[in-house]
Design a protein around this motif. Structure first.
Motif, PDB file in Angstrom:
ATOM      1  N   SER A   1      -3.368   3.518  -2.235  1.00 33.03           N
ATOM      2  CA  SER A   1      -3.331   2.723  -3.463  1.00 33.03           C
ATOM      3  C   SER A   1      -2.815   1.333  -3.161  1.00 33.03           C
ATOM      4  O   SER A   1      -1.858   1.161  -2.397  1.00 33.03           O
ATOM      5  N   LEU A   2      -3.482   0.369  -3.742  1.00 33.57           N
ATOM      6  CA  LEU A   2      -3.074  -1.025  -3.624  1.00 33.57           C
ATOM      7  C   LEU A   2      -2.137  -1.356  -4.771  1.00 33.57           C
ATOM      8  O   LEU A   2      -2.386  -0.975  -5.915  1.00 33.57           O
TER       9      LEU A   2
ATOM     10  N   ILE B   1       0.835  -1.203   0.000  1.00 25.63           N
ATOM     11  CA  ILE B   1       0.000   0.000   0.000  1.00 25.63           C
ATOM     12  C   ILE B   1       0.867   1.250   0.000  1.00 25.63           C
ATOM     13  O   ILE B   1       1.995   1.240   0.491  1.00 25.63           O
ATOM     14  N   LYS B   2       0.327   2.299  -0.603  1.00 27.42           N
ATOM     15  CA  LYS B   2       0.983   3.599  -0.631  1.00 27.42           C
ATOM     16  C   LYS B   2      -0.063   4.618  -0.213  1.00 27.42           C
ATOM     17  O   LYS B   2      -1.214   4.533  -0.645  1.00 27.42           O
ATOM     18  N   ILE B   3       0.335   5.541   0.628  1.00 31.68           N
ATOM     19  CA  ILE B   3      -0.624   6.476   1.226  1.00 31.68           C
ATOM     20  C   ILE B   3      -0.299   7.904   0.834  1.00 31.68           C
ATOM     21  O   ILE B   3       0.867   8.305   0.844  1.00 31.68           O
ATOM     22  N   VAL B   4      -1.325   8.671   0.500  1.00 34.58           N
ATOM     23  CA  VAL B   4      -1.176  10.133   0.397  1.00 34.58           C
ATOM     24  C   VAL B   4      -2.295  10.748   1.228  1.00 34.58           C
ATOM     25  O   VAL B   4      -3.457  10.333   1.122  1.00 34.58           O
TER      26      VAL B   4
ATOM     27  N   SER C   1     -10.974   1.892 -18.466  1.00 38.85           N
ATOM     28  CA  SER C   1     -11.512   3.152 -17.908  1.00 38.85           C
ATOM     29  C   SER C   1     -11.732   3.128 -16.401  1.00 38.85           C
ATOM     30  O   SER C   1     -12.342   4.050 -15.868  1.00 38.85           O
ATOM     31  N   SER C   2     -11.264   2.080 -15.710  1.00 43.13           N
ATOM     32  CA  SER C   2     -11.464   2.091 -14.260  1.00 43.13           C
ATOM     33  C   SER C   2     -10.417   2.997 -13.619  1.00 43.13           C
ATOM     34  O   SER C   2      -9.315   3.177 -14.133  1.00 43.13           O
ATOM     35  N   LEU C   3     -10.799   3.574 -12.502  1.00 42.23           N
ATOM     36  CA  LEU C   3      -9.950   4.562 -11.816  1.00 42.23           C
ATOM     37  C   LEU C   3      -8.670   3.918 -11.296  1.00 42.23           C
ATOM     38  O   LEU C   3      -8.705   2.827 -10.742  1.00 42.23           O
ATOM     39  N   TYR C   4      -7.549   4.600 -11.474  1.00 39.59           N
ATOM     40  CA  TYR C   4      -6.322   4.140 -10.849  1.00 39.59           C
ATOM     41  C   TYR C   4      -5.772   5.271  -9.973  1.00 39.59           C
ATOM     42  O   TYR C   4      -6.181   6.428 -10.106  1.00 39.59           O
ATOM     43  N   CYS C   5      -4.873   4.931  -9.072  1.00 42.15           N
ATOM     44  CA  CYS C   5      -4.554   5.872  -7.989  1.00 42.15           C
ATOM     45  C   CYS C   5      -3.892   7.142  -8.471  1.00 42.15           C
ATOM     46  O   CYS C   5      -4.104   8.199  -7.883  1.00 42.15           O
ATOM     47  N   GLN C   6      -3.117   7.063  -9.565  1.00 45.91           N
ATOM     48  CA  GLN C   6      -2.454   8.284 -10.036  1.00 45.91           C
ATOM     49  C   GLN C   6      -3.499   9.319 -10.471  1.00 45.91           C
ATOM     50  O   GLN C   6      -3.336  10.513 -10.241  1.00 45.91           O
ATOM     51  N   GLN C   7      -4.575   8.830 -11.098  1.00 46.11           N
ATOM     52  CA  GLN C   7      -5.657   9.723 -11.515  1.00 46.11           C
ATOM     53  C   GLN C   7      -6.407  10.230 -10.270  1.00 46.11           C
ATOM     54  O   GLN C   7      -6.757  11.410 -10.181  1.00 46.11           O
ATOM     55  N   ALA C   8      -6.630   9.337  -9.321  1.00 42.37           N
ATOM     56  CA  ALA C   8      -7.320   9.703  -8.083  1.00 42.37           C
ATOM     57  C   ALA C   8      -6.542  10.782  -7.331  1.00 42.37           C
ATOM     58  O   ALA C   8      -7.117  11.746  -6.835  1.00 42.37           O
TER      59      ALA C   8
ATOM     60  N   LYS D   1      -6.505   1.379  -6.780  1.00 45.73           N
ATOM     61  CA  LYS D   1      -5.448   0.451  -7.195  1.00 45.73           C
ATOM     62  C   LYS D   1      -4.445   1.201  -8.072  1.00 45.73           C
ATOM     63  O   LYS D   1      -4.799   2.190  -8.719  1.00 45.73           O
ATOM     64  N   ASP D   2      -3.247   0.700  -8.091  1.00 49.99           N
ATOM     65  CA  ASP D   2      -2.193   1.333  -8.874  1.00 49.99           C
ATOM     66  C   ASP D   2      -2.365   1.012 -10.354  1.00 49.99           C
ATOM     67  O   ASP D   2      -2.897  -0.039 -10.737  1.00 49.99           O
ATOM     68  N   HIS D   3      -1.885   1.938 -11.172  1.00 46.76           N
ATOM     69  CA  HIS D   3      -1.861   1.791 -12.626  1.00 46.76           C
ATOM     70  C   HIS D   3      -1.145   0.508 -13.071  1.00 46.76           C
ATOM     71  O   HIS D   3      -1.415  -0.026 -14.146  1.00 46.76           O
ATOM     72  N   ALA D   4      -0.230   0.028 -12.243  1.00 47.40           N
ATOM     73  CA  ALA D   4       0.576  -1.133 -12.631  1.00 47.40           C
ATOM     74  C   ALA D   4      -0.254  -2.415 -12.765  1.00 47.40           C
ATOM     75  O   ALA D   4       0.098  -3.320 -13.519  1.00 47.40           O
ATOM     76  N   ILE D   5      -1.357  -2.477 -12.029  1.00 44.28           N
ATOM     77  CA  ILE D   5      -2.179  -3.692 -12.035  1.00 44.28           C
ATOM     78  C   ILE D   5      -3.166  -3.639 -13.205  1.00 44.28           C
ATOM     79  O   ILE D   5      -3.969  -2.714 -13.284  1.00 44.28           O
ATOM     80  N   PRO D   6      -3.119  -4.593 -14.123  1.00 46.57           N
ATOM     81  CA  PRO D   6      -4.046  -4.547 -15.249  1.00 46.57           C
ATOM     82  C   PRO D   6      -5.490  -4.646 -14.766  1.00 46.57           C
ATOM     83  O   PRO D   6      -5.795  -5.469 -13.902  1.00 46.57           O
ATOM     84  N   SER D   7      -6.345  -3.813 -15.305  1.00 45.71           N
ATOM     85  CA  SER D   7      -7.705  -3.666 -14.782  1.00 45.71           C
ATOM     86  C   SER D   7      -8.678  -3.412 -15.921  1.00 45.71           C
ATOM     87  O   SER D   7      -8.281  -3.225 -17.070  1.00 45.71           O
TER      88      SER D   7
END
Lengths: 219, 219
Positions: free
Chosen positions: A171-172, A3-6, A145-152, A136-142
């Motif tokens: 972010s997971l 996990i990564k926190i902001v 158009s689902s939200l990823y943490c960099q966009q969040a 979830k992080d961009h690194a995980i294929p999803s």
């Protein structure tokens, strides 16, 4: 998972001072959670393993309720135009698990801020004092158009100019290029929540050079 | 169609003083627009005529561009986490046509407010000074879970406590129980935007006693 926190609007201080117990319940649940995956049936992703939001949310619900967190908390009728329910909550904390499209995050933030400012009492949790958002992080294929943490992070960064509610954005992610524990869920159909079976597997998140998103391979 | 207006943050004054020309272009387009319908393929609504957002937006685009409004205006890269483009705009006005799910409205309001406060220059329209949101009334049968104006009004009412941007919220409606002009669009598939054909028809919006939503019958 990793996990990564902001933190925004001094969520770190508020958690340290007021919600360290709740954080000490949530953090190990996330760290010990396996990666949930499913075979994608979206165009261009046929049968590739992608992040499974249904399995992830089921796991979170099972583990959080063991720690007396509540699930699917009704939004008070006065604010029902902003949604029907809150994913999880406990002791003034709202926890939204946001793996859907980006507008849902705007809605999560907006409705929490509105109820925060209104000092709205919410069933089971009381007044909102902290919003925790799980992405979830961009690194995980999803799913497309689902939200990823960099966009969040960018959404919340700009929202912080307007909003006052303390927000912790999590972010997971997974370790790259090494064996990780995962659960592969098989559902009845593309949009189905009906589980046929689940398999414990070992897999690996492989990220090619200059790519943001990886591929999940069974180990 | 019929229109009903609710203004927030003194949008009425701002339109009267600064944007009367643009309003005098937009209003007749809405009033003269036929009702666009399509046969629903959603469960429980098989073949019933429902509101057609694609046809409506196509009509709006065609008519607004004749009056030099712009369509699909790119959101500046700095704010791309909040979306890709704005539906329509002209001279400091953003016009969002919102017939999708309710979180998209939260996103429309939030991103407009953020760019308004940031005095962000936007290609083709400049700084945002007014947001116009177009929704449809509950009376018109529509896709499951799509936003209707009564819900939108409640969302904006609470958002007004936080936001400063002037907003005009318009709802589209039809006369009840009398002949109205409509266009029935037939698409290739449930999620398709590919038009097979369009037919000009006369229809009627019939609302039974104690029901919020009507049925559209061909006249």
């Amino acid at each position: 998972m990793l996990i990564k926190i902001v933190d925004y609007n001094k969520a770190d201080v508020i958690i340290k001072n007021n919600f360290s117990e709740e954080w000490s319940e949530l953090e190990p649940i996330l760290l010990n959670m396996p990666l949930y995956v499913k075979e994608s049936q979206q165009k261009g992703k046929d049968n590739q393993l992608t992040f499974d939001p249904i399995g992830t949310n089921k796991h979170l619900g099972d583990e959080l309720t063991k720690k007396n967190w509540c699930q699917n908390i009704s939004i008070p009728k006065k604010f029902s135009a902003l949604g029907t329910d809150i994913d999880f909550g406990k002791n003034h904390i709202v926890l939204e698990s946001q793996f859907s499209n980006y507008p849902f995050l705007s809605n999560n933030i907006l409705r929490s801020e509105i109820m925060f400012r209104a000092h709205q009492n919410i069933d089971k949790i009381g007044e909102i004092k902290l919003l925790i958002i799980l992405t979830k992080d961009h690194a995980i294929p999803s799913a497309n158009s689902s939200l990823y943490c960099q966009q969040a992070r960018n959404q919340v960064k700009y929202s912080e100019l307007i909003f006052k509610l303390p927000i912790r954005l999590i972010s997971l992610n997974c370790k790259k290029n090494e064996k990780i524990k995962a659960v592969k869920n098989n559902y009845k159909g593309r949009y189905s929540r009906d589980l046929i079976n689940d398999e414990k597997i070992n897999c690996e998140l492989i990220i090619k050079e200059n790519r943001k998103t990886g591929q999940i391979k069974i180990h």
